[in-house]
Motif scaffolding. Sequence first.
Motif, short mmCIF file in Angstrom:
data_model
loop_
_atom_site.label_atom_id
_atom_site.label_comp_id
_atom_site.label_asym_id
_atom_site.label_seq_id
_atom_site.Cartn_x
_atom_site.Cartn_y
_atom_site.Cartn_z
N ALA A 1 -6.28 51.67 -15.38
CA ALA A 1 -6.71 52.59 -16.44
C ALA A 1 -7.78 51.96 -17.33
O ALA A 1 -8.24 52.59 -18.29
N GLY A 2 -8.17 50.71 -17.05
CA GLY A 2 -9.24 50.07 -17.81
C GLY A 2 -8.77 49.19 -18.95
O GLY A 2 -9.56 48.83 -19.83
N PHE A 3 -7.51 48.82 -18.96
CA PHE A 3 -6.96 47.96 -20.01
C PHE A 3 -6.42 46.68 -19.40
O PHE A 3 -6.18 46.61 -18.21
N LYS A 4 -6.18 45.71 -20.25
CA LYS A 4 -5.58 44.46 -19.79
C LYS A 4 -4.20 44.34 -20.42
O LYS A 4 -3.95 44.79 -21.53
N ALA A 5 -3.29 43.72 -19.67
CA ALA A 5 -1.92 43.48 -20.16
C ALA A 5 -1.47 42.12 -19.67
O ALA A 5 -1.79 41.71 -18.55
N GLU A 6 -0.74 41.43 -20.53
CA GLU A 6 -0.20 40.11 -20.19
C GLU A 6 1.26 40.09 -20.65
O GLU A 6 1.53 40.34 -21.82
N ALA A 7 2.15 39.82 -19.73
CA ALA A 7 3.59 39.80 -20.06
C ALA A 7 3.87 38.73 -21.11
O ALA A 7 3.33 37.63 -21.04
N LEU A 8 4.69 39.09 -22.08
CA LEU A 8 5.12 38.14 -23.12
C LEU A 8 6.50 37.62 -22.75
O LEU A 8 7.32 38.36 -22.22
N ALA A 9 6.75 36.36 -23.04
CA ALA A 9 8.05 35.76 -22.72
C ALA A 9 9.13 36.29 -23.62
O ALA A 9 8.91 36.71 -24.70
N SER B 1 8.41 46.34 -12.33
CA SER B 1 8.05 44.92 -12.43
C SER B 1 6.91 44.74 -13.43
O SER B 1 6.12 45.66 -13.68
N ALA B 2 6.84 43.56 -13.98
CA ALA B 2 5.75 43.23 -14.91
C ALA B 2 4.40 43.35 -14.20
O ALA B 2 3.43 43.84 -14.78
N GLU B 3 4.36 42.94 -12.94
CA GLU B 3 3.12 43.02 -12.17
C GLU B 3 2.65 44.46 -12.03
O GLU B 3 1.47 44.75 -12.10
N ARG B 4 3.60 45.39 -11.82
CA ARG B 4 3.25 46.81 -11.67
C ARG B 4 2.69 47.36 -12.98
O ARG B 4 1.70 48.10 -12.96
N VAL B 5 3.29 47.02 -14.10
CA VAL B 5 2.80 47.48 -15.40
C VAL B 5 1.38 46.95 -15.62
O VAL B 5 0.48 47.70 -16.02
N GLN C 1 10.66 45.10 -21.26
CA GLN C 1 9.65 44.05 -21.19
C GLN C 1 8.58 44.32 -22.24
O GLN C 1 8.34 45.46 -22.61
N THR C 2 7.92 43.25 -22.69
CA THR C 2 6.83 43.41 -23.64
C THR C 2 5.57 42.76 -23.08
O THR C 2 5.63 41.79 -22.35
N PHE C 3 4.44 43.35 -23.46
CA PHE C 3 3.14 42.92 -22.96
C PHE C 3 2.13 42.88 -24.10
O PHE C 3 2.10 43.79 -24.93
N LYS C 4 1.29 41.87 -24.11
CA LYS C 4 0.12 41.83 -24.99
C LYS C 4 -0.95 42.64 -24.27
O LYS C 4 -1.20 42.43 -23.08
N THR C 5 -1.59 43.60 -24.97
CA THR C 5 -2.53 44.50 -24.30
C THR C 5 -3.85 44.62 -25.07
O THR C 5 -4.00 44.07 -26.17
N THR C 6 -4.76 45.38 -24.47
CA THR C 6 -6.03 45.72 -25.13
C THR C 6 -6.03 47.19 -25.54
O THR C 6 -7.09 47.78 -25.71
#
Length: 69
Positions: free
Chosen positions: A61-69, A50-54, A4-9
Amino acid sequence: MKTQTFKTTINCGGCVRAITPVLNAEPAIASWQVDTANPDKVLTVTGDVSAERVECLLEEAGFKAEALA
């Protein structure tokens, strides 16, 4: 096992060091990496997690992540 890939900070090496123990401690994650050179700071995760767990792990940990399609 899925990838899975995620857009993060996660912006830099310091951020990667901060998130390393959190992601390494999750048994459902087989491997992961962050492309800090990419404008979206893409996190790639392989495992049976799961994407939700990631997203939750990164948020804790103080970061944001959004699953990429």
